[in-house]
Design a protein around this motif. Structure first.
Motif, PDB file in Angstrom:
ATOM      1  N   PRO A 236      26.964  49.326 -58.064  1.00 20.64           N
ATOM      2  CA  PRO A 236      28.100  49.820 -58.845  1.00 20.64           C
ATOM      3  C   PRO A 236      27.720  51.044 -59.681  1.00 20.64           C
ATOM      4  O   PRO A 236      26.548  51.256 -59.991  1.00 20.64           O
ATOM      5  CB  PRO A 236      28.457  48.646 -59.755  1.00 20.64           C
ATOM      6  CG  PRO A 236      27.510  47.545 -59.467  1.00 20.64           C
ATOM      7  CD  PRO A 236      26.516  48.001 -58.451  1.00 20.64           C
ATOM      8  N   GLU A 237      28.716  51.794 -60.034  1.00 21.59           N
ATOM      9  CA  GLU A 237      28.565  53.053 -60.791  1.00 21.59           C
ATOM     10  C   GLU A 237      27.740  52.885 -62.075  1.00 21.59           C
ATOM     11  O   GLU A 237      26.910  53.729 -62.422  1.00 21.59           O
ATOM     12  CB  GLU A 237      30.001  53.539 -61.095  1.00 21.59           C
ATOM     13  CG  GLU A 237      30.171  54.507 -62.217  1.00 21.59           C
ATOM     14  CD  GLU A 237      29.900  55.933 -61.758  1.00 21.59           C
ATOM     15  OE1 GLU A 237      30.404  56.290 -60.695  1.00 21.59           O
ATOM     16  OE2 GLU A 237      29.204  56.642 -62.499  1.00 21.59           O
ATOM     17  N   HIS A 238      27.952  51.746 -62.800  1.00 18.36           N
ATOM     18  CA  HIS A 238      27.296  51.602 -64.109  1.00 18.36           C
ATOM     19  C   HIS A 238      25.786  51.373 -64.026  1.00 18.36           C
ATOM     20  O   HIS A 238      25.080  51.501 -65.008  1.00 18.36           O
ATOM     21  CB  HIS A 238      27.924  50.423 -64.892  1.00 18.36           C
ATOM     22  CG  HIS A 238      27.700  49.098 -64.240  1.00 18.36           C
ATOM     23  ND1 HIS A 238      28.668  48.466 -63.490  1.00 18.36           N
ATOM     24  CD2 HIS A 238      26.621  48.288 -64.187  1.00 18.36           C
ATOM     25  CE1 HIS A 238      28.184  47.327 -63.029  1.00 18.36           C
ATOM     26  NE2 HIS A 238      26.940  47.193 -63.438  1.00 18.36           N
ATOM     27  N   VAL A 239      25.295  51.008 -62.848  1.00 15.08           N
ATOM     28  CA  VAL A 239      23.861  50.700 -62.697  1.00 15.08           C
ATOM     29  C   VAL A 239      23.035  51.972 -62.899  1.00 15.08           C
ATOM     30  O   VAL A 239      23.410  53.047 -62.447  1.00 15.08           O
ATOM     31  CB  VAL A 239      23.600  50.093 -61.297  1.00 15.08           C
ATOM     32  CG1 VAL A 239      22.131  50.133 -60.930  1.00 15.08           C
ATOM     33  CG2 VAL A 239      24.120  48.661 -61.244  1.00 15.08           C
ATOM     34  N   LYS A 240      21.907  51.825 -63.621  1.00 13.88           N
ATOM     35  CA  LYS A 240      20.987  52.953 -63.820  1.00 13.88           C
ATOM     36  C   LYS A 240      19.752  52.730 -62.952  1.00 13.88           C
ATOM     37  O   LYS A 240      19.218  51.613 -62.913  1.00 13.88           O
ATOM     38  CB  LYS A 240      20.535  53.051 -65.280  1.00 13.88           C
ATOM     39  CG  LYS A 240      21.668  53.226 -66.268  1.00 13.88           C
ATOM     40  CD  LYS A 240      22.198  54.639 -66.239  1.00 13.88           C
ATOM     41  CE  LYS A 240      23.345  54.831 -67.205  1.00 13.88           C
ATOM     42  NZ  LYS A 240      24.297  55.852 -66.762  1.00 13.88           N
ATOM     43  N   ILE A 241      19.292  53.780 -62.313  1.00 13.14           N
ATOM     44  CA  ILE A 241      18.111  53.657 -61.449  1.00 13.14           C
ATOM     45  C   ILE A 241      16.879  54.113 -62.231  1.00 13.14           C
ATOM     46  O   ILE A 241      16.811  55.250 -62.690  1.00 13.14           O
ATOM     47  CB  ILE A 241      18.260  54.499 -60.170  1.00 13.14           C
ATOM     48  CG1 ILE A 241      19.578  54.127 -59.444  1.00 13.14           C
ATOM     49  CG2 ILE A 241      17.051  54.291 -59.252  1.00 13.14           C
ATOM     50  CD1 ILE A 241      19.874  54.974 -58.218  1.00 13.14           C
ATOM     51  N   ALA A 242      15.914  53.194 -62.385  1.00 22.35           N
ATOM     52  CA  ALA A 242      14.678  53.544 -63.105  1.00 22.35           C
ATOM     53  C   ALA A 242      13.758  54.369 -62.211  1.00 22.35           C
ATOM     54  O   ALA A 242      13.158  55.336 -62.665  1.00 22.35           O
ATOM     55  CB  ALA A 242      13.960  52.284 -63.584  1.00 22.35           C
ATOM     56  N   ALA A 243      13.655  53.974 -60.966  1.00 23.31           N
ATOM     57  CA  ALA A 243      12.806  54.738 -60.046  1.00 23.31           C
ATOM     58  C   ALA A 243      12.928  54.201 -58.628  1.00 23.31           C
ATOM     59  O   ALA A 243      13.270  53.038 -58.418  1.00 23.31           O
ATOM     60  CB  ALA A 243      11.333  54.676 -60.462  1.00 23.31           C
ATOM     61  N   MET A 244      12.620  55.101 -57.695  1.00 19.76           N
ATOM     62  CA  MET A 244      12.399  54.717 -56.303  1.00 19.76           C
ATOM     63  C   MET A 244      10.873  54.711 -56.144  1.00 19.76           C
ATOM     64  O   MET A 244      10.215  55.658 -56.568  1.00 19.76           O
ATOM     65  CB  MET A 244      13.035  55.773 -55.393  1.00 19.76           C
ATOM     66  CG  MET A 244      13.022  55.464 -53.936  1.00 19.76           C
ATOM     67  SD  MET A 244      13.600  56.891 -52.960  1.00 19.76           S
ATOM     68  CE  MET A 244      15.330  56.967 -53.384  1.00 19.76           C
ATOM     69  N   VAL A 245      10.326  53.629 -55.575  1.00 23.68           N
ATOM     70  CA  VAL A 245       8.862  53.512 -55.548  1.00 23.68           C
ATOM     71  C   VAL A 245       8.369  53.166 -54.132  1.00 23.68           C
ATOM     72  O   VAL A 245       8.341  51.993 -53.754  1.00 23.68           O
ATOM     73  CB  VAL A 245       8.369  52.427 -56.539  1.00 23.68           C
ATOM     74  CG1 VAL A 245       6.836  52.381 -56.569  1.00 23.68           C
ATOM     75  CG2 VAL A 245       8.907  52.676 -57.948  1.00 23.68           C
ATOM     76  N   PRO A 246       7.995  54.176 -53.342  1.00 19.84           N
ATOM     77  CA  PRO A 246       7.312  53.880 -52.084  1.00 19.84           C
ATOM     78  C   PRO A 246       6.003  53.147 -52.367  1.00 19.84           C
ATOM     79  O   PRO A 246       5.301  53.470 -53.341  1.00 19.84           O
ATOM     80  CB  PRO A 246       7.053  55.277 -51.497  1.00 19.84           C
ATOM     81  CG  PRO A 246       8.102  56.154 -52.114  1.00 19.84           C
ATOM     82  CD  PRO A 246       8.274  55.613 -53.504  1.00 19.84           C
ATOM     83  N   LEU A 247       5.683  52.154 -51.529  1.00 20.04           N
ATOM     84  CA  LEU A 247       4.521  51.279 -51.793  1.00 20.04           C
ATOM     85  C   LEU A 247       3.852  50.900 -50.474  1.00 20.04           C
ATOM     86  O   LEU A 247       4.535  50.602 -49.488  1.00 20.04           O
ATOM     87  CB  LEU A 247       5.044  50.030 -52.516  1.00 20.04           C
ATOM     88  CG  LEU A 247       4.073  48.942 -52.973  1.00 20.04           C
ATOM     89  CD1 LEU A 247       4.693  48.167 -54.144  1.00 20.04           C
ATOM     90  CD2 LEU A 247       3.701  47.972 -51.874  1.00 20.04           C
ATOM     91  N   GLY A 248       2.535  50.926 -50.464  1.00 19.19           N
ATOM     92  CA  GLY A 248       1.811  50.517 -49.254  1.00 19.19           C
ATOM     93  C   GLY A 248       0.322  50.792 -49.406  1.00 19.19           C
ATOM     94  O   GLY A 248      -0.159  51.032 -50.513  1.00 19.19           O
ATOM     95  N   ASP A 249      -0.392  50.761 -48.271  1.00 16.36           N
ATOM     96  CA  ASP A 249      -1.818  51.095 -48.290  1.00 16.36           C
ATOM     97  C   ASP A 249      -1.973  52.610 -48.332  1.00 16.36           C
ATOM     98  O   ASP A 249      -1.375  53.327 -47.519  1.00 16.36           O
ATOM     99  CB  ASP A 249      -2.496  50.556 -47.016  1.00 16.36           C
ATOM    100  CG  ASP A 249      -2.767  49.070 -47.114  1.00 16.36           C
ATOM    101  OD1 ASP A 249      -2.955  48.572 -48.238  1.00 16.36           O
ATOM    102  OD2 ASP A 249      -2.760  48.408 -46.062  1.00 16.36           O
ATOM    103  N   ALA A 250      -2.810  53.087 -49.243  1.00 18.75           N
ATOM    104  CA  ALA A 250      -2.982  54.534 -49.411  1.00 18.75           C
ATOM    105  C   ALA A 250      -3.648  55.154 -48.192  1.00 18.75           C
ATOM    106  O   ALA A 250      -4.552  54.573 -47.602  1.00 18.75           O
ATOM    107  CB  ALA A 250      -3.824  54.804 -50.651  1.00 18.75           C
ATOM    108  N   ASP A 251      -3.191  56.367 -47.857  1.00 28.94           N
ATOM    109  CA  ASP A 251      -3.841  57.128 -46.794  1.00 28.94           C
ATOM    110  C   ASP A 251      -4.267  58.502 -47.335  1.00 28.94           C
ATOM    111  O   ASP A 251      -4.346  59.478 -46.599  1.00 28.94           O
ATOM    112  CB  ASP A 251      -2.896  57.277 -45.595  1.00 28.94           C
ATOM    113  CG  ASP A 251      -3.651  57.678 -44.337  1.00 28.94           C
ATOM    114  OD1 ASP A 251      -4.861  57.374 -44.257  1.00 28.94           O
ATOM    115  OD2 ASP A 251      -3.058  58.313 -43.457  1.00 28.94           O
ATOM    116  N   GLU A 252      -4.454  58.567 -48.622  1.00 30.88           N
ATOM    117  CA  GLU A 252      -5.000  59.746 -49.291  1.00 30.88           C
ATOM    118  C   GLU A 252      -5.525  59.276 -50.651  1.00 30.88           C
ATOM    119  O   GLU A 252      -5.234  58.144 -51.071  1.00 30.88           O
ATOM    120  CB  GLU A 252      -3.933  60.845 -49.480  1.00 30.88           C
ATOM    121  CG  GLU A 252      -2.787  60.428 -50.404  1.00 30.88           C
ATOM    122  CD  GLU A 252      -1.857  61.575 -50.754  1.00 30.88           C
ATOM    123  OE1 GLU A 252      -2.127  62.722 -50.366  1.00 30.88           O
ATOM    124  OE2 GLU A 252      -0.851  61.312 -51.430  1.00 30.88           O
TER     125      GLU A 252
END
Ligand SMILES: Cc1cc2nc3c(=O)[nH]c(=O)nc-3n(C[C@H](O)[C@H](O)[C@H](O)COP(=O)(O)O)c2cc1C
Length: 205
Positions: A172-188
């Motif tokens: 819904p419109e009122h929701v605030k997004i804190a962050a999008m967080v890609p997650l996994g095993d690092a390749d760098e």
């Protein structure tokens, strides 16, 4: 990799965490992901309101769409999992009794519900949305460190069109997004820390 095999002390998790934008394609075992989410949910919040809601995206199609909403940033589809951490104060206020500790008496529980109503009722949806977002950012810190502590890399992201992300996740419109967080095993390895010296940021009184 499993939770049982790798856990870091908190200082080591903080020290070693870096934003990682390249990931191996290895999936994250569900038990590890659940443990990261459980640890995230242990974050503190004022009145224990816990306004965070956690969207876990593993669908390739949805990750592709999220990447488009994130101006093509490649880490969104590079990671096996993308977590979208959001704050929903309206959901909190629709279920005020949920935040009551089971050890409280009926009178104390009623008092908490009244306090919430009296505090947030006079605020606009937008004002209390930002209040909840401040709480949810604490959970964001927990998420990054919980993942790191269990051997997984992340990158917190705000570089996206929030309206498009909300549409993709049916938020819904009122929701605030804190962050999008890609997650996994690092390749760098990520970049070494570049931070202010304490003298620049600490004021001692
Ligand atoms: C709230 C927030 C939003 C961010 N947004 C993005 C982003 O959209 N894309 C990106 O590549 N990095 C993003 N970053 C990562 C920062 O660039 C990174 O945390 C900072 O440069 C410090 O590097 P480090 O995380 O490796 O210590 C974001 C970080 C935070 C905390």
């Amino acid at each position: 990799m499993s939770v049982l095999h790798k856990t870091l002390p908190v200082a080591e998790a903080i020290e070693s965490r870096r934003s990682i934008r390249k990931f191996s394609s290895d999936p994250v075992p569900p038990e590890d992901l659940d443990e990261i989410l459980r640890l995230t949910s242990l974050a503190p919040s004022a009145w224990n309101v816990q306004p965070w809601r956690i969207h876990v995206v593993t669908s390739s199609k949805l990750k592709q769409q999220l990447q488009e909403a994130a101006y093509g940033q490649p880490q969104v589809t590079a990671a096996p999992v993308v977590i979208v951490l959001v704050s929903d104060m309206e959901d909190v206020l629709a279920h005020p009794e949920e935040i009551n500790h089971p050890g409280l008496s009926a009178v104390q529980k009623q008092r908490t519900v009244e306090t919430l109503k009296n505090t947030f009722g006079p605020m606009s949806v937008e004002e209390r949305g930002y209040w909840g977002l401040a709480q949810t950012n604490i959970a964001l810190g927990f998420l990054l460190l919980a993942a790191q502590g269990l051997g997984y890399a992340t990158v917190p992201m705000l570089g996206f069109d929030p309206a498009k992300v909300k549409a993709l996740l049916a938020l819904p419109e009122h929701v605030k997004i804190a962050a999008m967080v890609p997650l996994g095993d690092a390749d760098e390895r990520g970049h070494s820390h570049h931070r202010h010296k304490l003298e620049r940021i600490v004021v001692r009184h």
